[in-house]
Design a protein around this motif. Structure first.
Motif, PDB file in Angstrom:
ATOM      1  N   VAL A  61       0.851  -1.198   0.000  1.00  0.00           N
ATOM      2  CA  VAL A  61       0.000   0.000   0.000  1.00  0.00           C
ATOM      3  C   VAL A  61       0.881   1.240   0.000  1.00  0.00           C
ATOM      4  O   VAL A  61       0.730   2.126  -0.834  1.00  0.00           O
ATOM      5  CB  VAL A  61      -0.944   0.002   1.217  1.00  0.00           C
ATOM      6  CG1 VAL A  61      -1.829   1.254   1.197  1.00  0.00           C
ATOM      7  CG2 VAL A  61      -1.799  -1.257   1.244  1.00  0.00           C
ATOM      8  N   SER A  79      -7.246  -0.845   8.779  1.00  0.00           N
ATOM      9  CA  SER A  79      -7.966  -0.760   7.509  1.00  0.00           C
ATOM     10  C   SER A  79      -9.474  -0.824   7.713  1.00  0.00           C
ATOM     11  O   SER A  79      -9.966  -1.134   8.813  1.00  0.00           O
ATOM     12  CB  SER A  79      -7.536  -1.894   6.569  1.00  0.00           C
ATOM     13  OG  SER A  79      -8.190  -3.105   6.917  1.00  0.00           O
ATOM     14  N   ALA A 113      -4.077   5.861   2.650  1.00  0.00           N
ATOM     15  CA  ALA A 113      -3.959   5.336   1.290  1.00  0.00           C
ATOM     16  C   ALA A 113      -4.368   6.418   0.285  1.00  0.00           C
ATOM     17  O   ALA A 113      -5.158   7.312   0.612  1.00  0.00           O
ATOM     18  CB  ALA A 113      -4.830   4.093   1.135  1.00  0.00           C
ATOM     19  N   LYS A 146      -3.161  11.870   2.112  1.00  0.00           N
ATOM     20  CA  LYS A 146      -3.036  10.869   1.055  1.00  0.00           C
ATOM     21  C   LYS A 146      -1.752  11.003   0.244  1.00  0.00           C
ATOM     22  O   LYS A 146      -1.403  10.102  -0.524  1.00  0.00           O
ATOM     23  CB  LYS A 146      -4.230  10.988   0.093  1.00  0.00           C
ATOM     24  CG  LYS A 146      -5.593  10.834   0.745  1.00  0.00           C
ATOM     25  CD  LYS A 146      -6.683  11.100  -0.290  1.00  0.00           C
ATOM     26  CE  LYS A 146      -8.068  11.043   0.337  1.00  0.00           C
ATOM     27  NZ  LYS A 146      -8.382   9.700   0.826  1.00  0.00           N
ATOM     28  N   TYR A 179      -7.501   2.841   4.538  1.00  0.00           N
ATOM     29  CA  TYR A 179      -6.296   2.284   5.171  1.00  0.00           C
ATOM     30  C   TYR A 179      -5.454   3.432   5.696  1.00  0.00           C
ATOM     31  O   TYR A 179      -5.236   4.428   4.993  1.00  0.00           O
ATOM     32  CB  TYR A 179      -5.521   1.487   4.110  1.00  0.00           C
ATOM     33  CG  TYR A 179      -4.235   0.831   4.549  1.00  0.00           C
ATOM     34  CD1 TYR A 179      -4.218  -0.484   5.016  1.00  0.00           C
ATOM     35  CD2 TYR A 179      -3.021   1.506   4.455  1.00  0.00           C
ATOM     36  CE1 TYR A 179      -3.023  -1.111   5.385  1.00  0.00           C
ATOM     37  CE2 TYR A 179      -1.827   0.898   4.819  1.00  0.00           C
ATOM     38  CZ  TYR A 179      -1.841  -0.419   5.280  1.00  0.00           C
ATOM     39  OH  TYR A 179      -0.650  -1.039   5.639  1.00  0.00           O
TER      40      TYR A 179
END
Length: 219
Positions: A61, A79, A113, A146, A179
């Motif tokens: 990831v 997650s 994520a 992110k 996540y």
């Protein structure tokens, strides 16, 4: 003479005051070992999902905050799978107890994520030893970035005779979450511990006094 004495003592005092004690340092290279070290991991999601809660990071990831200086999976992660489909995330993580006698300043790094259609919400704060987020004395709610790891700071004022914990909660609807990773957690005292000076402080003070003695011999 007096001026040099004051300068020497001020130098020694300033350098000694810079010595903060390390209360906690964690890079999450082995998440499975955390419970044995006083960490508390509790997946209170409703209903719980197939994931057990906070787990070892997944480098597929994204890699750890200090990669390649540490293993790519050296972080702790939560997650959306901690909650069942349609459920509500409440994935909790608490540090071991540490003294708040001299206050504390905590730094840590968070990352989410990159998928734009999801948002990972983390509540963090501290308690007076409790492992219940309802007991947070002070807390912040953030959306994990992110675009890379970002450092966050939490300052705790001195609390005589009290031990505390940091807490982290991955929260939000399962359907809109993805996540999140937590890495490179450091907790130091806010002020220099009182009592016996640290060896480094004693050495610096000794050097200052030696310099003073030399100055006295020149007059």
């Amino acid at each position: 003479m007096i001026k040099k004495l004051m300068l020497a003592l001020a130098f020694a005092s300033a350098m000694g005051g810079a010595q903060a004690a390390v209360l906690l340092s964690e890079d999450f290279e082995d998440v499975s070992a955390l419970p044995g070290q006083g960490w508390v991991l509790n997946n209170a999601s409703t209903p719980p999902g197939v994931a057990p809660g906070w787990v070892q990071g997944n480098p597929d990831v994204f890699p750890a905050q200090r990669f390649p200086d540490e293993p790519a999976n050296a972080y702790i992660a939560s997650s959306f799978e901690s909650a069942a489909p349609g459920g509500q995330l409440n994935d909790q993580l608490f540090t071991p107890l540490f003294s708040l006698e001299n206050g504390a300043i905590a730094t840590f790094w968070l990352r989410g994520a990159p998928e734009v259609e999801f948002n990972d919400i983390v509540i963090y704060g501290y308690t007076e030893g409790s492992t219940d987020p309802a007991d947070f004395i002070e807390s912040m709610t953030v959306t994990a970035p992110k675009d890379g790891w970002r450092m966050y700071t939490l300052t705790i004022n001195p609390m005589e005779g009290i031990s505390g914990r940091l807490g982290f909660v991955h929260t939000g609807a399962e359907a809109s979450s993805n996540y999140v990773g937590l890495d490179t957690l450091r907790v130091n005292t806010l002020r220099e511990p009182t009592g016996v000076p640290e060896p480094a402080s004693l050495l610096i003070f000794g050097l200052g006094m030696a310099g003073l003695a030399a100055a006295r011999r020149r007059h």
